[in-house]
Scaffold this motif. Sequence first.
Motif, PDB file in Angstrom:
ATOM      1  N   LEU A   1       0.869  -1.168   0.000  1.00  0.00           N
ATOM      2  CA  LEU A   1       0.000   0.000   0.000  1.00  0.00           C
ATOM      3  C   LEU A   1       0.906   1.218   0.000  1.00  0.00           C
ATOM      4  N   GLY A   2       0.807   2.029  -1.061  1.00  0.00           N
ATOM      5  CA  GLY A   2       1.652   3.211  -1.191  1.00  0.00           C
ATOM      6  C   GLY A   2       0.869   4.489  -0.984  1.00  0.00           C
ATOM      7  N   THR A   3       1.516   5.478  -0.334  1.00  0.00           N
ATOM      8  CA  THR A   3       0.955   6.815  -0.177  1.00  0.00           C
ATOM      9  C   THR A   3       1.979   7.798  -0.731  1.00  0.00           C
ATOM     10  N   ILE A   4       1.563   8.613  -1.722  1.00  0.00           N
ATOM     11  CA  ILE A   4       2.501   9.451  -2.471  1.00  0.00           C
ATOM     12  C   ILE A   4       1.959  10.874  -2.525  1.00  0.00           C
ATOM     13  N   SER A   5       2.816  11.857  -2.241  1.00  0.00           N
ATOM     14  CA  SER A   5       2.392  13.259  -2.218  1.00  0.00           C
ATOM     15  C   SER A   5       2.531  13.899  -3.599  1.00  0.00           C
ATOM     16  N   ARG A   6       1.873  15.016  -3.771  1.00  0.00           N
ATOM     17  CA  ARG A   6       1.818  15.729  -5.060  1.00  0.00           C
ATOM     18  C   ARG A   6       3.232  15.999  -5.611  1.00  0.00           C
ATOM     19  N   GLY A   7       3.389  15.811  -6.928  1.00  0.00           N
ATOM     20  CA  GLY A   7       4.644  16.057  -7.605  1.00  0.00           C
ATOM     21  C   GLY A   7       5.684  14.970  -7.417  1.00  0.00           C
ATOM     22  N   ASN A   8       5.345  13.942  -6.679  1.00  0.00           N
ATOM     23  CA  ASN A   8       6.284  12.857  -6.412  1.00  0.00           C
ATOM     24  C   ASN A   8       5.781  11.559  -7.030  1.00  0.00           C
ATOM     25  N   GLY A   9       6.597  10.532  -6.924  1.00  0.00           N
ATOM     26  CA  GLY A   9       6.204   9.247  -7.472  1.00  0.00           C
ATOM     27  C   GLY A   9       7.406   8.386  -7.806  1.00  0.00           C
ATOM     28  N   ALA A  10       7.285   7.626  -8.886  1.00  0.00           N
ATOM     29  CA  ALA A  10       8.306   6.662  -9.285  1.00  0.00           C
ATOM     30  C   ALA A  10       9.147   7.225 -10.418  1.00  0.00           C
ATOM     31  N   LEU A  11      10.463   7.182 -10.264  1.00  0.00           N
ATOM     32  CA  LEU A  11      11.371   7.550 -11.343  1.00  0.00           C
ATOM     33  C   LEU A  11      11.301   6.493 -12.442  1.00  0.00           C
ATOM     34  N   PRO A  12      11.686   6.836 -13.676  1.00  0.00           N
ATOM     35  CA  PRO A  12      11.622   5.835 -14.762  1.00  0.00           C
ATOM     36  C   PRO A  12      12.507   4.628 -14.443  1.00  0.00           C
ATOM     37  N   HIS A  13      11.883   3.449 -14.367  1.00  0.00           N
ATOM     38  CA  HIS A  13      12.612   2.238 -14.043  1.00  0.00           C
ATOM     39  C   HIS A  13      11.837   1.026 -14.563  1.00  0.00           C
ATOM     40  N   ALA A  14      12.498  -0.116 -14.512  1.00  0.00           N
ATOM     41  CA  ALA A  14      11.883  -1.380 -14.949  1.00  0.00           C
ATOM     42  C   ALA A  14      12.252  -2.465 -13.955  1.00  0.00           C
TER      43      ALA A  14
END
Length: 253
Positions: free
Chosen positions: A43-56
């Motif tokens: 379960l993830g909680t993420i704030s505005r303007g943030n998130g996951a960098l490009p990855h695989a």
Amino acid sequence: MTSAFVRRAADVAAYAPANHTGTANQRIIGKETVGARRLEVLLGTISRGNGALPHAHPGLEQASLMLAGEGLGELPGKQQVLRAGDWSFNAAGVFHRFEVISDEPVRVMVIYAPPYSENPNAAVLASGPDDPRLQAGAAEVLDIPRSADAITLPHYRGALIRPVITRQTVDSRFLDIYTVDLDPDGGAEPHRLGETEQAIFVRSGTIHGHINGERFAAAAGEWVYIPDGAELSLEPEGVLRELIVIRAHDPLP
């Protein structure tokens, strides 16, 4: 009623995942929490303007369900605004990126098969915005059907079942995910699935049942973990229940 098979976010500490910003994850189901070998649920909680960098993730499949907020998801050749109720799927080795665009934090359920467990060898970062891998495989990126035709699942009765992530919908190899609406008289007869781990997320209502003869109860917002080969049954409740059934297995040929 407490059960080792029922998992609650309130009982799990948060951590900051690699390759993300402004993100707090809680590992609900995984190697570290229940000894899972095929499945991991976060379960993830993420704030505005943030998130996951490009990855695989080479060798891992990843599916995500937005629970709250809005975000921009990027896959090779595709951008999509994701809102509560939307699914996304990242095939093994496909580069992806995610950014929150709503003022409200995003809450998202993330599913890996096999488990990721923050293994640094299980993630590859893009070298930069011009990395050609960011657009590799665009032709193979499939749209998830918003309302696929109903199907039947053995052992379930009084249930409206729709596939979300399966080989037929997105050519998944490790994961099968279904939405299951159980009628008031609906449930599941006792059954076992060999070489398969399962999780049930309760979206609404309450479910009661047995796993290997042990009775359990799970309410909305809780997860039930069913180990490889364990016997599961679900009882009628007299009310409609909305579930997500997640299954992880060996890769299909």
